[in-house]
Design a protein around this motif. Structure first.
Motif, PDB file in Angstrom:
ATOM      1  N   ASP A 122     -52.883  25.146  -5.888  1.00  0.00           N
ATOM      2  CA  ASP A 122     -53.698  25.026  -7.085  1.00  0.00           C
ATOM      3  C   ASP A 122     -54.455  26.328  -7.384  1.00  0.00           C
ATOM      4  O   ASP A 122     -54.632  26.711  -8.539  1.00  0.00           O
ATOM      5  N   LEU A 123     -54.875  26.990  -6.322  1.00  0.00           N
ATOM      6  CA  LEU A 123     -55.580  28.263  -6.500  1.00  0.00           C
ATOM      7  C   LEU A 123     -54.596  29.400  -6.778  1.00  0.00           C
ATOM      8  O   LEU A 123     -54.824  30.242  -7.653  1.00  0.00           O
ATOM      9  N   LYS A 165     -64.664  42.649   0.470  1.00  0.00           N
ATOM     10  CA  LYS A 165     -65.039  41.975   1.719  1.00  0.00           C
ATOM     11  C   LYS A 165     -64.147  42.429   2.881  1.00  0.00           C
ATOM     12  O   LYS A 165     -64.620  42.622   4.004  1.00  0.00           O
ATOM     13  N   TYR A 184     -55.682  22.586  -2.527  1.00  0.00           N
ATOM     14  CA  TYR A 184     -56.441  23.833  -2.486  1.00  0.00           C
ATOM     15  C   TYR A 184     -55.552  25.053  -2.760  1.00  0.00           C
ATOM     16  O   TYR A 184     -55.745  25.787  -3.716  1.00  0.00           O
ATOM     17  N   PHE A 190     -58.307  33.850  -0.902  1.00  0.00           N
ATOM     18  CA  PHE A 190     -59.635  34.321  -0.498  1.00  0.00           C
ATOM     19  C   PHE A 190     -60.765  33.366  -0.901  1.00  0.00           C
ATOM     20  O   PHE A 190     -61.672  33.086  -0.121  1.00  0.00           O
ATOM     21  N   LEU A 191     -60.687  32.839  -2.112  1.00  0.00           N
ATOM     22  CA  LEU A 191     -61.776  31.979  -2.597  1.00  0.00           C
ATOM     23  C   LEU A 191     -61.887  30.670  -1.834  1.00  0.00           C
ATOM     24  O   LEU A 191     -62.924  30.020  -1.853  1.00  0.00           O
ATOM     25  N   GLN A 192     -60.821  30.245  -1.220  1.00  0.00           N
ATOM     26  CA  GLN A 192     -60.859  28.940  -0.555  1.00  0.00           C
ATOM     27  C   GLN A 192     -61.140  29.053   0.949  1.00  0.00           C
ATOM     28  O   GLN A 192     -61.031  28.061   1.671  1.00  0.00           O
ATOM     29  N   CYS A 193     -61.523  30.243   1.392  1.00  0.00           N
ATOM     30  CA  CYS A 193     -61.857  30.396   2.818  1.00  0.00           C
ATOM     31  C   CYS A 193     -62.891  29.350   3.229  1.00  0.00           C
ATOM     32  O   CYS A 193     -63.943  29.225   2.606  1.00  0.00           O
ATOM     33  N   GLY A 194     -62.578  28.607   4.282  1.00  0.00           N
ATOM     34  CA  GLY A 194     -63.548  27.637   4.803  1.00  0.00           C
ATOM     35  C   GLY A 194     -63.641  26.355   4.013  1.00  0.00           C
ATOM     36  O   GLY A 194     -64.597  25.602   4.172  1.00  0.00           O
ATOM     37  N   MET A 195     -62.653  26.078   3.152  1.00  0.00           N
ATOM     38  CA  MET A 195     -62.682  24.800   2.418  1.00  0.00           C
ATOM     39  C   MET A 195     -61.438  23.978   2.727  1.00  0.00           C
ATOM     40  O   MET A 195     -60.364  24.520   2.962  1.00  0.00           O
ATOM     41  N   GLY A 196     -61.611  22.668   2.704  1.00  0.00           N
ATOM     42  CA  GLY A 196     -60.489  21.771   2.961  1.00  0.00           C
ATOM     43  C   GLY A 196     -59.997  21.858   4.398  1.00  0.00           C
ATOM     44  O   GLY A 196     -58.866  21.489   4.703  1.00  0.00           O
ATOM     45  N   HIS A 253     -60.476  31.044   8.530  1.00  0.00           N
ATOM     46  CA  HIS A 253     -61.580  31.004   7.562  1.00  0.00           C
ATOM     47  C   HIS A 253     -62.327  32.326   7.456  1.00  0.00           C
ATOM     48  O   HIS A 253     -62.947  32.599   6.446  1.00  0.00           O
ATOM     49  N   GLU A 296     -53.470  30.375 -10.296  1.00  0.00           N
ATOM     50  CA  GLU A 296     -54.421  31.039 -11.200  1.00  0.00           C
ATOM     51  C   GLU A 296     -54.185  32.539 -11.302  1.00  0.00           C
ATOM     52  O   GLU A 296     -54.699  33.195 -12.204  1.00  0.00           O
ATOM     53  N   GLU A 329     -60.765  39.797 -10.869  1.00  0.00           N
ATOM     54  CA  GLU A 329     -62.082  39.441 -10.339  1.00  0.00           C
ATOM     55  C   GLU A 329     -61.990  39.039  -8.859  1.00  0.00           C
ATOM     56  O   GLU A 329     -62.756  39.505  -8.016  1.00  0.00           O
ATOM     57  N   LYS A 362     -63.152  41.145  -5.271  1.00  0.00           N
ATOM     58  CA  LYS A 362     -64.028  40.556  -4.245  1.00  0.00           C
ATOM     59  C   LYS A 362     -63.346  40.564  -2.882  1.00  0.00           C
ATOM     60  O   LYS A 362     -63.950  40.856  -1.850  1.00  0.00           O
TER      61      LYS A 362
END
Lengths: 419, 419
Positions: free
Chosen positions: A94-95, A115, A91, A73-79, A318, A98, A107, A111
């Motif tokens: 690595d994510l 969403k 991306y 979820f946190l990497q939506c729209g990256m890379g 994304h 965690e 946390e 989120k």
């Protein structure tokens, strides 16, 4: 005693792919979480019940997302302009690692859930991460939020960085632990989730097939997403006739319901086996473009009678909002029709069906307002300026094309208002 | 006395297509609306000025939309599966005629302007409608809002329903009236706007070319959007060598700056003439898919050195937010690269350049934070969870891919904070 809910408004849903069913200014009567009927004029016997009157607003089935990765979820729209392997290593993996950290998992998954629900998706088939503890947290969060979901701890024991792999045994043990803990939940349930063929040994796949059978659980994975991946599967599983055959060999479909994401490139053999076994394919249009897979011949598959749902596939896709996937499905079908005129573009009714009743079938009687369906619904407030000017069908299309979570003012799951 | 503005934050912009320029935790000093310099450490002489500290937020140039139809704002996302002619007749023309009604024009154009500005587009080249009175209202609204725009009353005197056509004389008179009234405005200026070749007589086009020359005004129109349209132009203008030639014959480019939307299909001759005359092409990716035009070979045109900007093209495009056009431009370039590997996909830096400095060139020194540029800027607040984890480049990409007006917390035009 029976619990009765009566909501009033402009009602739209799809019984079949080809046509929206529309009731202007009408009443939906819900008995014990199930749609009893829709009435233009409310029968006398319901006159003493309180009516939730949404006036000129639209009432539609909530969305069903058949494929997404909560841990991404946190990497939506990256890379998004990286090549697939760089994207995975820099991306995604690595994510995902965690999520062993329970604080972090709590946390981010909170989120994610907020969403997802805000965007109108109230049923979803979700890949978590390979962490058992992290996946347990996702179960707890979605259970508390009151939406419906199949959640899979991601099984992977090979061909990925060590820090997100598990031993075959740990992967199976963790899966069994979560199954035992959540198998009798009413809304949030476990699903067997091998990431995809390449990151699993045959041993892991075989044991997952056995688990599915033992607990009568559904299965989800990926299939034929892009050409490099298909070649890789051929190298890794030289005895398999094709990609699908790897899953077949390990009893990962046919015995219980199975969802396979993508299927951009299917051989005729694969198509035939998918149809015969009622495997559900998930079309994830944004993801297919973002990672340069190609365009799924959706019209061809629909003509063949395959079962299909829609997926946001975050974070290959994304946007978590499923109306975006509906729009992109139409857009890609239009592009495909330019080079292949026999594949006519998808209509609004068709993508809406895929995102509601089509995907909903995996959850039982979900995704429609026909009698006997769970009342899973969204209430949509759109621009008051257009309410008089345009038809209800036009207003629904407009919401799909340009609406967002701000337009959704109420959400129901099985007759319960959750936000 | 000099007016000094100092803003601090994480600064990103593009000097060239190929690369983002990034200043972490830095200061932009703006003197009288113009960027004086960017400093990592603020010079002593500025120590006594107040600093607007945006902390970890991103500060980027605001967006420049080179092609959109304000009068189609209400129909965004409707009729998207209709064929072009049905869409024009049932939705577009029917709506555009309402802008003769000044009350209606005021209400809709105010909503349009608010959403445009909220979405971060602070310079735009806009088609209004054929109504002179309605277009005047749009001038007044945008002037009051403080953004930069070229606004065109839409000229059309043939081949459309009577209710939105004018006589050639009325069309020219109305245009001249608006030019005289607004030609000396600093931010909101007139632009000569023949709708497109087919809805204009040669007489109208010729007189518009003369007006452009008389007042030294720029011109905007449409070009080579889809194959049926190109054939229609050939029928209507049998003496023209190609579509572009119709505009050439009537002096609609070459003497003053000209913007032509689309150019999905250009002959080598047209490409060469466009380049020689510094005509700016506008890529409108969502519109090109929605109305089934095709994919513009953007990489080819960039390689040839054509000048290109981005357009939302509402309501052929459905989203007014220009970051959506950036994403779709990347997505379409990826699809094109699958069949034409020589056309490499666009990068984030490239689409960001097109949406800022690329389109900004039409407005003068706009779209960058280099010394001497107008300080037109957006301040972006993104997910605090990602601030530590990801690079500034990643965070910008994420905003482009999934951000919306809620992420934009401040907007500046020529150094003035407008919201």
């Amino acid at each position: 005693m029976e619990k009765i809910l009566i909501v009033k408004g402009n009602i739209l849903f799809t019984k079949t792919l080809d046509k929206l069913t529309v009731y202007k200014d009408s009443y939906i009567v819900v008995k014990d979480s199930i749609v009893e009927a829709i009435y233009k004029v409310l029968p006398q016997k319901y006159m003493n019940y309180q009516i939730k009157d949404y006036k000129e607003k639209l009432i539609i089935p909530s969305f069903v997302d058949l494929h997404l990765h909560a841990a991404q979820f946190l990497q939506c729209g990256m890379g998004m302009t990286k090549q697939l392997l760089d994207w995975l290593n820099d991306y995604t993996f690595d994510l995902e690692k965690e999520f062993k950290n329970e604080e972090f998992a709590k946390e981010v998954y909170t989120k994610f859930a907020d969403k997802l629900i805000a965007s109108g998706t109230l049923r979803a088939c979700i890949f978590a991460s390979s962490s058992t503890a992290g996946t347990e947290i996702l179960f707890e969060i979605l259970k508390a939020k009151g939406i419906g979901a199949y959640i899979g701890k991601v099984n992977m024991d090979s061909n990925a960085p060590d820090f997100i792999l598990e031993s075959t045994e740990d992967s199976i043990d963790g899966t069994r632990y979560l199954i035992e803990k959540y198998k009798d939940e009413p809304l949030v349930k476990p699903i067997i989730t091998p990431r995809f063929a390449p990151t699993s040994t045959n041993k892991l796949l075989k044991e997952l097939g056995s688990l599915a059978k033992e607990y009568a659980l559904p299965v989800q994975s990926h299939l034929n997403e892009n050409l490099d991946e298909i070649r890789w599967v051929q190298e890794l599983f030289p005895n398999a006739e094709n990609y699908l055959d790897v899953y077949n060999d390990n009893s990962l479909f046919g015995q219980t319901p199975t969802i396979l994401a993508h299927g951009v490139y299917l051989s005729d053999d694969e198509t035939e086996i998918i149809k015969r076994n009622n495997v559900i394919l998930v079309h994830c249009p944004d993801s297919n473009i973002n990672v340069r897979s190609g365009i799924m011949p959706l019209r061809k598959y629909l003509n063949l009678g395959l079962k299909i749902g829609l997926g946001s596939d975050i974070a290959g896709g994304h946007k978590i909002a499923l109306n975006e996937a509906m729009v992109r499905a139409i857009q890609l079908s239009k592009l495909l029709s330019l080079s292949n005129p026999e594949y006519t573009p998808l209509t609004v009714s068709e993508v809406f069906y895929l995102a509601t009743k089509g995907g909903g079938e995996f959850f039982g009687k979900v995704g429609s307002f026909e009698e006997g369906y769970f009342f899973d619904a969204l209430v949509i407030e759109d621009d008051s300026l257009t309410a008089d000017r345009y038809s209800l069908e036009d207003r629904l299309e407009r919401f799909i094309y340009i609406g967002d979570d701000r337009n959704i003012i109420a959400r129901y799951v099985e007759g319960n208002k959750i936000t």
